[in-house]
Write an enzyme that holds these catalytic residues in place. Structure first.
Site, PDB file in Angstrom:
ATOM      1  N   ASP A  77     -38.813 -73.233   1.808  1.00 18.73           N
ATOM      2  CA  ASP A  77     -39.136 -72.492   2.504  1.00 18.73           C
ATOM      3  C   ASP A  77     -39.380 -72.770   4.320  1.00 18.73           C
ATOM      4  O   ASP A  77     -39.461 -73.733   5.099  1.00 18.73           O
ATOM      5  CB  ASP A  77     -40.756 -72.772   2.205  1.00 18.73           C
ATOM      6  CG  ASP A  77     -42.219 -71.557   3.246  1.00 18.73           C
ATOM      7  OD1 ASP A  77     -41.627 -70.679   3.045  1.00 18.73           O
ATOM      8  OD2 ASP A  77     -42.942 -71.934   2.687  1.00 18.73           O
ATOM      9  N   ASP A 280     -39.981 -65.130   6.377  1.00 21.19           N
ATOM     10  CA  ASP A 280     -40.644 -66.284   6.296  1.00 21.19           C
ATOM     11  C   ASP A 280     -39.551 -66.563   4.622  1.00 21.19           C
ATOM     12  O   ASP A 280     -40.289 -65.357   3.867  1.00 21.19           O
ATOM     13  CB  ASP A 280     -41.972 -66.291   5.428  1.00 21.19           C
ATOM     14  CG  ASP A 280     -42.551 -67.246   5.020  1.00 21.19           C
ATOM     15  OD1 ASP A 280     -41.862 -68.447   4.367  1.00 21.19           O
ATOM     16  OD2 ASP A 280     -43.636 -67.516   4.804  1.00 21.19           O
TER      17      ASP A 280
END
Ligand SMILES: *[C@@H]1O[C@H](CO)[C@@H](O)[C@H](O)[C@H]1NC(C)=O
Ligand SMILES: *[C@@H]1O[C@H](CO)[C@@H](O)[C@H](O)[C@H]1NC(C)=O
Ligand SMILES: *[C@@H]1O[C@H](CO)[C@@H](O)[C@H](O)[C@H]1NC(C)=O
Ligand SMILES: *[C@@H]1O[C@H](CO)[C@@H](O)[C@H](O)[C@H]1NC(C)=O
Length: 471
Positions: A77, A280
């Site tokens: 992430d 992201d």
């Protein structure tokens, strides 16, 4: 001329020793039969299942934690910073009622089996919430982490005592963005401070939708993995605090390029009204403001139910076959900035029909195309006031270098399915990302409408040139 063997060996050693890069392979997985993070405030288990199947998996990296190392698959992430693990006694991992709601734990860490495990303080101050509403809480600890075969000592991580996520996370964002009250050195900081990498930077290559593996290359750039030349853009600070916490960049143009005369091609975002977007990897789809998606969906004849109970943007599956050269071209940082083209085949998912057949989903009555052609689109409208995210449905098409030392990212078009490598270390104290040149882009024949003047075939480089002119 032949060199004496000793000299050759020495040369080889110096070569290897001088290059401080840490590659790790990342794996696309559908744990729990397709469950994965879906970043919306509201979610139900069904809602997740649906979206999960649409998006074709999330990206996991294998690391070893503890002594001896325990192998854990963690969700990669770029949008968060904490590394945290599920433990053998995490509530989710021991409770079947919770597992029915959130899925079974994919890997757990047994802290009693690690001789180097050390709890940080006595508190229970680890607490993290993600945008999809999932989260975890417990305490912080430090231990060894083995990343790509190299040992990083003294890494602070969260240990989840409670979790609504079926996997732990490998957050590789800014230390400042950590969920902890007191900022601590992130995994990236430790890799840098312990000399494993020369700069706090990494390159992310998610690879093709059909491919199951990509790579993160800490400290380096692999010129086999992209086309053209890297171009960099600054990361935007938070306007209130002035701090940089997210990989927030300025999207200055979004264009639909197509050779199909039925598609209303053209540029949607104009440079004078840029949209801040966050790169992201922890988000599977792409979320843009309605000012962008409304004209985009009109061009694609898509039907927007992003705000629906089951959020979906419906699109005609035949978009992919009627014009395989249709792309969304994203440009960042202004007319000279990097351009990444996302092919229509990479954002149209043929997964809706199974839900309809199973009676789990009722199609809207006003679909602007035949119901038997229904597919979903990997771009949605972000909720009003929400942040805008370029997730995996954008990132797979890009090669992205994240430089946390200089607060820049560099982007180029991904060379999908590349199996060769040519790795360059990003030197210590570089004042920017080395703007290296990758592979020669293949000739893409895309007929472009030219104000009715007929069609012409152009290469990728020319298309980018045309784009710059159009905006
Ligand atoms: C999601 O897809 C997998 C296989 O791709 C299938 O086994 C599973 O049943 C699907 N989930 C739902 C809810 O349809
Ligand atoms: C991203 O940048 C824009 C423009 O500076 C700003 O308005 C927005 O708050 C930023 N978002 C985040 C999450 O940093
Ligand atoms: C990459 O390989 C897969 C098969 O493994 C294929 O389906 C896909 O089209 C390839 N992508 C590109 C861009 O060549
Ligand atoms: C990088 O800069 C730091 C201080 O700013 C200095 O201590 C270090 O020697 C420099 N490293 C290189 C390789 O120039």
């Amino acid at each position: 001329m032949q060199l004496p063997l000793g000299l050759l060996l020495l040369a080889a050693l110096t070569e290897v020793g001088a290059r401080r890069v840490v590659p790790i392979k990342i794996q696309k997985e559908q744990p729990n039969g397709g469950l994965l993070l879906h970043r919306r405030q509201t979610r139900t288990p069904f809602d997740e299942d649906l979206t999960n199947n649409l998006t074709s998996g999330a990206y996991f990296a294998q690391v070893e934690v503890g002594t001896p190392g325990q192998t854990l698959s963690l969700h990669v992430d770029t949008g968060s910073t904490d590394v945290w693990v599920l433990g053998t006694n995490t509530n989710l991992c021991t409770n079947s009622v919770l597992q029915a709601m959130y899925g079974g734990c994919i890997d757990t860490f047994d802290r009693s089996a690690s001789s180097t495990f050390a709890r940080v303080g006595r508190g229970t101050d680890f607490e993290i919430r993600y945008m999809d509403g999932s989260g975890a809480s417990g305490f912080y600890f430090t231990d060894h982490v083995n990343v790509g075969g190299l040992s990083v000592d003294d890494v602070q991580m969260g240990y989840a005592e409670r979790s609504t996520s079926a996997w732990g996370m490998l957050g590789i964002g800014y230390a400042r963005n950590s969920a902890a009250r007191d900022e601590y050195p992130s995994l990236m900081d430790q890799m840098h401070d312990q000399g494993l990498i020369a700069t706090k930077a990494y390159s992310l290559y998610l690879n093709d939708l059909e491919s199951s593996t990509g790579t993160i290359l800490f400290g380096g750039i692999d010129t086999q993995k992209f086309y053209g030349t890297l171009k960099s853009v600054p990361i935007l600070p938070d306007p209130v605090t002035g701090h940089i916490t997210h990989f927030n960049v300025s999207l200055t143009a979004l264009s639909v390029l197509s050779g199909n005369p039925d598609i209303d091609a053209g540029t949607i975002i104009a440079p004078q009204s840029p949209v801040p977007v966050i790169l992201d990897s922890g988000t599977t789809l792409t979320y843009l403001p309605s000012a962008v998606t409304a004209p985009l969906f009109a061009k694609l004849n898509a039907y927007d139910q992003s705000g629906g109970e089951i959020p979906v943007v419906y699109v005609d599956c035949t978009l992919v076959t009627s014009d395989p050269s249709l792309v969304l071209a994203y440009q960042f940082g202004g007319p000279d900035g990097p351009v990444v083209e996302v092919s229509i085949a990479d954002i149209v998912f043929d997964d809706i029909k199974q839900y309809v057949a199973a009676g789990l989903l009722t199609l809207p009555s006003k679909l602007p195309f035949p119901k038997e052609n229904v597919c979903s689109l990997g771009v949605m409208t972000s909720a009003a006031g929400d942040v805008h995210l370029l997730g995996d449905t954008f990132l797979r098409s890009a090669y992205v270098v994240y430089d946390l030392s200089n607060d820049m990212v560099a982007l180029a078009q991904s060379n999908m399915n590349s199996t060769s490598e040519d790795v360059h270390e990003i030197p210590a104290n570089a004042t920017g990302i080395p703007l290296l040149t990758g592979q020669l882009a293949p000739e893409v024949i895309r007929p472009v409408r030219d104000n009715g003047a007929g069609r012409m075939g152009v290469g990728l480089g020319m298309v980018i040139g045309i784009l710059a002119l159009m905006i």
